[in-house]
Structure formats: C-alpha cells, structure tokens
Design a protein around this motif. Structure first.
Motif, PDB file in Angstrom:
ATOM      1  N   VAL A  13      -4.497  -2.427   8.502  1.00  0.00           N
ATOM      2  CA  VAL A  13      -4.050  -1.369   7.474  1.00  0.00           C
ATOM      3  C   VAL A  13      -2.415  -1.226   7.671  1.00  0.00           C
ATOM      4  O   VAL A  13      -1.667  -1.042   6.598  1.00  0.00           O
ATOM      5  CB  VAL A  13      -4.706  -0.035   7.564  1.00  0.00           C
ATOM      6  CG1 VAL A  13      -4.282   1.109   6.848  1.00  0.00           C
ATOM      7  CG2 VAL A  13      -6.330  -0.052   7.409  1.00  0.00           C
ATOM      8  N   GLY A  14      -1.921  -1.131   8.848  1.00  0.00           N
ATOM      9  CA  GLY A  14      -0.525  -0.809   9.011  1.00  0.00           C
ATOM     10  C   GLY A  14       0.278  -2.068   8.479  1.00  0.00           C
ATOM     11  O   GLY A  14       1.308  -2.004   7.798  1.00  0.00           O
ATOM     12  N   LEU A  15      -0.198  -3.117   8.721  1.00  0.00           N
ATOM     13  CA  LEU A  15       0.424  -4.692   8.501  1.00  0.00           C
ATOM     14  C   LEU A  15       0.374  -4.612   6.920  1.00  0.00           C
ATOM     15  O   LEU A  15       1.506  -4.703   6.187  1.00  0.00           O
ATOM     16  CB  LEU A  15      -0.523  -5.847   8.513  1.00  0.00           C
ATOM     17  CG  LEU A  15      -0.146  -6.517  10.045  1.00  0.00           C
ATOM     18  CD1 LEU A  15      -1.158  -7.499  10.474  1.00  0.00           C
ATOM     19  CD2 LEU A  15       1.418  -6.882   9.924  1.00  0.00           C
ATOM     20  N   GLN A  16      -0.354  -4.291   5.970  1.00  0.00           N
ATOM     21  CA  GLN A  16      -0.478  -4.316   4.796  1.00  0.00           C
ATOM     22  C   GLN A  16       0.503  -3.413   4.201  1.00  0.00           C
ATOM     23  O   GLN A  16       1.014  -3.614   3.064  1.00  0.00           O
ATOM     24  CB  GLN A  16      -2.216  -3.910   4.041  1.00  0.00           C
ATOM     25  CG  GLN A  16      -2.244  -3.861   2.444  1.00  0.00           C
ATOM     26  CD  GLN A  16      -3.616  -4.285   2.288  1.00  0.00           C
ATOM     27  OE1 GLN A  16      -4.427  -5.249   2.296  1.00  0.00           O
ATOM     28  NE2 GLN A  16      -4.134  -3.182   1.331  1.00  0.00           N
ATOM     29  N   ILE A  17       0.494  -2.106   4.618  1.00  0.00           N
ATOM     30  CA  ILE A  17       1.469  -1.000   3.957  1.00  0.00           C
ATOM     31  C   ILE A  17       2.549  -1.616   4.184  1.00  0.00           C
ATOM     32  O   ILE A  17       3.703  -1.462   3.368  1.00  0.00           O
ATOM     33  CB  ILE A  17       0.889   0.209   4.643  1.00  0.00           C
ATOM     34  CG1 ILE A  17      -0.393   0.731   4.502  1.00  0.00           C
ATOM     35  CG2 ILE A  17       2.238   1.331   4.198  1.00  0.00           C
ATOM     36  CD1 ILE A  17      -0.701   1.988   5.064  1.00  0.00           C
ATOM     37  N   LEU A  18       3.160  -2.041   5.482  1.00  0.00           N
ATOM     38  CA  LEU A  18       4.414  -2.387   5.915  1.00  0.00           C
ATOM     39  C   LEU A  18       4.805  -3.574   5.155  1.00  0.00           C
ATOM     40  O   LEU A  18       6.040  -3.615   4.591  1.00  0.00           O
ATOM     41  CB  LEU A  18       4.436  -2.634   7.507  1.00  0.00           C
ATOM     42  CG  LEU A  18       5.790  -2.475   7.867  1.00  0.00           C
ATOM     43  CD1 LEU A  18       6.950  -1.624   7.697  1.00  0.00           C
ATOM     44  CD2 LEU A  18       5.893  -2.627   9.522  1.00  0.00           C
ATOM     45  N   VAL A  19       4.137  -4.571   4.806  1.00  0.00           N
ATOM     46  CA  VAL A  19       4.511  -5.678   4.470  1.00  0.00           C
ATOM     47  C   VAL A  19       4.941  -5.562   2.983  1.00  0.00           C
ATOM     48  O   VAL A  19       5.760  -6.063   2.241  1.00  0.00           O
ATOM     49  CB  VAL A  19       3.296  -6.803   4.615  1.00  0.00           C
ATOM     50  CG1 VAL A  19       3.623  -8.014   3.599  1.00  0.00           C
ATOM     51  CG2 VAL A  19       3.301  -7.284   5.982  1.00  0.00           C
ATOM     52  N   SER A  20       4.008  -4.748   2.094  1.00  0.00           N
ATOM     53  CA  SER A  20       3.979  -4.161   0.878  1.00  0.00           C
ATOM     54  C   SER A  20       5.332  -3.631   0.585  1.00  0.00           C
ATOM     55  O   SER A  20       6.174  -3.964  -0.489  1.00  0.00           O
ATOM     56  CB  SER A  20       2.802  -3.442   0.352  1.00  0.00           C
ATOM     57  OG  SER A  20       1.597  -4.316   0.337  1.00  0.00           O
ATOM     58  N   GLN A  21       5.734  -2.752   1.317  1.00  0.00           N
ATOM     59  CA  GLN A  21       6.803  -1.864   1.162  1.00  0.00           C
ATOM     60  C   GLN A  21       7.948  -2.824   1.476  1.00  0.00           C
ATOM     61  O   GLN A  21       9.063  -2.770   0.913  1.00  0.00           O
ATOM     62  CB  GLN A  21       6.776  -0.832   2.267  1.00  0.00           C
ATOM     63  CG  GLN A  21       6.148   0.443   1.726  1.00  0.00           C
ATOM     64  CD  GLN A  21       6.242   1.704   2.386  1.00  0.00           C
ATOM     65  OE1 GLN A  21       7.411   1.870   3.246  1.00  0.00           O
ATOM     66  NE2 GLN A  21       5.354   2.669   2.329  1.00  0.00           N
TER      67      GLN A  21
END
Length: 454
Positions: free
Chosen positions: A75-83
């Motif tokens: 979840v952290g990866l998806q949020i950070l990569v998207s931003q």
C-alpha cells in the motif's frame, strides 16, 4: 520511469469515468481471481468434505489477514510511486522499488517462520475442534510457508498498476488461479495415479501456483517498468525511503488488519452459535467477497488517480475524483448485493444441500443490501484519504469503532438477545455506517490536502 498515462491533469466527468473504469476493471479482475484462488479451495473441498471446507474457510481468514500485513509495504509503495509519478520525479522510483522489495522479502520471511511453527495454535485459538485443527493445519502451513513468495508478488503488482500497467498486473492472478485449480484437482481426486493428499495437497497447489506467479510478476516488472532487482541495489535501501513507505503502509493496512482481526474474534462468537452457524458464515462471507470486490476495485483505481493528482498539486481535481469514485462504487455494490440476494438459493446450492444453511444465508444476503452499500462508502473514501497521505484518521476511527462498538454489539445481538447470525450482520452495518459517515466528513473537510508525503 514514467507512467503509461498522463493522470495528473484536469479532467471532465466523462474523462474521470473513463480513467476510473480503465483502471478499475483490470483491478477487479485481478482481485476477483485472487479471492477466487482462496475460495476455490473451499469450493473444491466442499466436494471432498464439508468439514474440510469449513476448516479451510476458517484458515482462510488468517491467510486474508496476512494479505493486509503484506500491505504494510504494498500500500505504501502504491501511494508513494503514484505521487512521485504525478510530481514527475520518476528518477527516484527505482530506489523506492528496491526498498519496497527488500521490506516485502523481510516481512515474508518472518511470516513464513510463524506459519510453519504456529499454524495449529492459530486454528485452536479460533475455537475449532481437534478434528478440524488436524485438517486445517497442513493447509495453513503450506500456504503460510509460501509467505515470502506471496509478499514479494503482492509488492510488485501495485508498482505495475501505478505506472498504468493494470492489464499486465492482471496476468499474474490469472495464471496463478488457473494453476491453482488444476493443482487442487490433481491432489484432491488423484487422476493419473497421483496420490490424494487432501487439504495438504490444496495447500501445496496454492503455494506452487504463487511461486509461478512471482516469476511472472518479476518478468512483467522488468519488461514494462524497466526494473530488475540485483543484490547490488540493496545499498539503495535507506531509512528515509523505508520510513516513507511504512509511514503510509502501516496505518493504511493497520485499519484493514484491525477489521480482519475483529472478524476473527467474531468467528469465535459464531462458533458458540454452533456448527450450522459457523458453516453458514464461512459460505456467506466467502460469496459476499465477490460483491465487495466491486468497491475495492473502484477504491484502488481512485487511489491511483488521486495519488497522481496530489503529486501534481491538484487538490480540487483529487477531491472531485474521490466523490466520483464513491458514487460509482456504491452504485455497483448495491446492484451486486441485490443480485446476490435474488439468486442466493441457487448460489448456495453449489456449496451445500443443507436446507437450514441455505435459508439462514438468504436472510444474511438480504441484510447485505444495506451492509455492502455502507461498506462501499468506507472502502472508497478510505482509499481516497490514503492516497493523499491522510492515513492516521481512518486507522484511529477504525480501532475505536471496530473494537469498542462493533464487537460488543456483535456479541450482544447474537448471543444474549438470541438474534443469531443476523445480529452479527446488524453489528456489521452499525460499524460500517458509523465509519463511513466519518470518512465522508473527513473527505469533505479537505484536511487531507496538507498530508502529501512529498
């Protein structure tokens, strides 16, 4: 590393809908097949033994809980990569991916050891009798023993999705599910002289299918994102990046873990109501997951789109995207739960011939019309808040309501007031309704506009 699509500009309602559905349908397919892979075990085991199916259903609650533990990283990866993609800072993403994969592998190793040594204890704590514990332990050991494989696989898929490769991410559960079904059949029914291994065989088939899925995920990551892991890259793992991922992932997944933890406690309450109630809950909960996948897929697609908008500093567009996803997701959840209620009898007949279980499940599917609608509000708006970096509010609200409101109501309505399983479902509605209202208030307040991790 850049996104396949430009998702950070201002969009009309039509473009928002197209973008949302473009992302959502492959995510739905991916999640559908992932849930199918856990529930196909129950379905195929129902032909083998009702007791085996019940043991697998309870064991699956623990397995589902581990999926949310993997979310500490994914979840952290998806949020950070998207931003980062929305902010046009693609050069930093390779270091983020390396850090995420190392964290996922570490977490997977820990869980592998835990499952190998404590599977029987978990089933005992859930109130299963000795016979069901003996059936479920090897099943849980094999699937849990593959935690390192599953953890890395689960971490790779959101990276692909955030870059716009949602269809490619879908290929992994497609292949894994097909191999799982074939393996289950071989080990349960023993064609061609293959030994019948029962529940242990189903666990082995699931573990092997996930290993092949991991190999495919690594290939897709290299081909489409251009990333290849090597041990030389481990030096890129830093405290700062690890903190950024876990700062987002721990609270985001913590809310889901709290929910599933409360569900495990509720299973022990249901066990007090008897084997018929427990079997009904296992089947109804398993079937209802397919309706829940509708708002989950919309919520994850909304999260990616909002992440890009927040990274590009477009809070107004992110706000509109959140409400747009909520409208579509709740509508789909209501339609799906209505169809499930209408066709509840033939659907349940696939799993069991017990008329008491079938009749009891129909009442639960009726309550599901309300439950799945308010649950959809929670799912989509929590995903929206998480995408912005506002991850603590959903966690705090979830902890308070789930454990102080939902659990006491579940016990009070089902046991002392003798409402039974219907009382459990009413407690679910109270829980989801309260949390959903608070999430809507938080999203409308726009406090989250100041929460971007970047």
């Amino acid at each position: 590393m850049q996104s396949k699509f430009n998702l950070s500009g201002k969009m009309s309602i039509k473009l928002m809908t197209i973008a949302l559905l473009t992302f959502a349908w492959p995510i739905f397919t991916e999640q559908f097949l992932r849930v199918l892979m856990t529930n196909i075990d129950i379905f195929q085991l129902s032909f083998y033994s009702d007791k085996a199916a019940t043991a697998a259903g309870v064991a699956n609650q623990i397995i589902v809980l581990t999926i949310y533990i993997y979310g500490f990283v994914s979840v952290g990866l998806q949020i950070l990569v998207s931003q980062l993609l929305g902010a046009k800072r693609g050069k930093e993403i390779e270091h983020v991916i390396t850090t995420g994969l190392v964290l996922a592998a570490t977490l997977g190793i820990i869980l592998t050891v835990v499952f190998l040594f404590f599977s029987s204890h978990f089933l005992s704590w859930l109130g299963l009798d000795d016979n069901l514990i003996a059936l479920g332990t090897p099943f849980l050991q094999w699937i849990g023993g593959a935690s390192i494989v599953i953890a890395i696989q689960v971490a790779i898929l959101p990276i692909l999705r955030s870059h716009g490769y949602v269809k490619q991410a879908m290929y992994v559960p497609v292949v894994t599910s097909i191999l799982n079904v074939i393996g289950n059949y071989l080990f349960l029914f023993g064609p061609f002289g293959i030994p019948v291994l029962g529940m242990a065989g189903v666990g082995i088939a699931t573990a092997l299918a996930n290993f092949v899925g991991l190999l495919l995920a690594l290939y897709l990551l290299k081909r489409h994102v251009g990333y290849t892991f090597s041990f030389k890259k481990v030096k890129d793992v830093t405290y700062k990046l690890s903190y950024a991922i876990l700062r987002l992932g721990l609270p985001s997944s913590g809310e889901s873990i709290s929910y599933n933890g409360s569900q495990i406690i509720i299973t022990t309450i249901v066990a007090v109501l008897g084997s018929t109630a427990l079997t009904t809950k296992v089947y109804v909960s398993s079937i209802s997951q397919f309706v829940i996948l509708l708002p989950i897929s919309i919520g994850q697609a909304t999260q990616i789109l909002i992440g890009h908008q927040v990274g590009a500093r477009n809070p107004d567009q992110a706000y509109r995207q959140g409400w747009h996803g909520w409208i579509i997701g709740t509508a789909l959840a209501l339609i799906g739960s209505f169809l499930l209620y209408i066709f509840s009898t033939p659907i349940m007949s696939f799993f069991t011939n017990d008329p008491e279980v079938i009749e009891l499940s129909k009442n639960l599917f009726l309550l599901g019309l309300v439950l799945e609608t308010v649950r959809a509000t929670n799912i989509i708006l929590i995903n929206s808040l998480n995408a912005t970096g506002d991850v603590r509010f959903p966690l705090i609200v979830g902890l308070i309501i789930m454990w102080i409101v939902s659990l006491p109501f579940a016990y009070l309505l089902s046991v002392p007031l003798h409402i039974g399983l219907a009382g459990i479902w009413i407690a679910y509605i109270i829980d989801e309704g309260l949390r959903g209202g608070l999430m809507a208030y938080r999203w409308r307040s726009k406090v989250w506009a100041l929460k971007s991790i970047l």
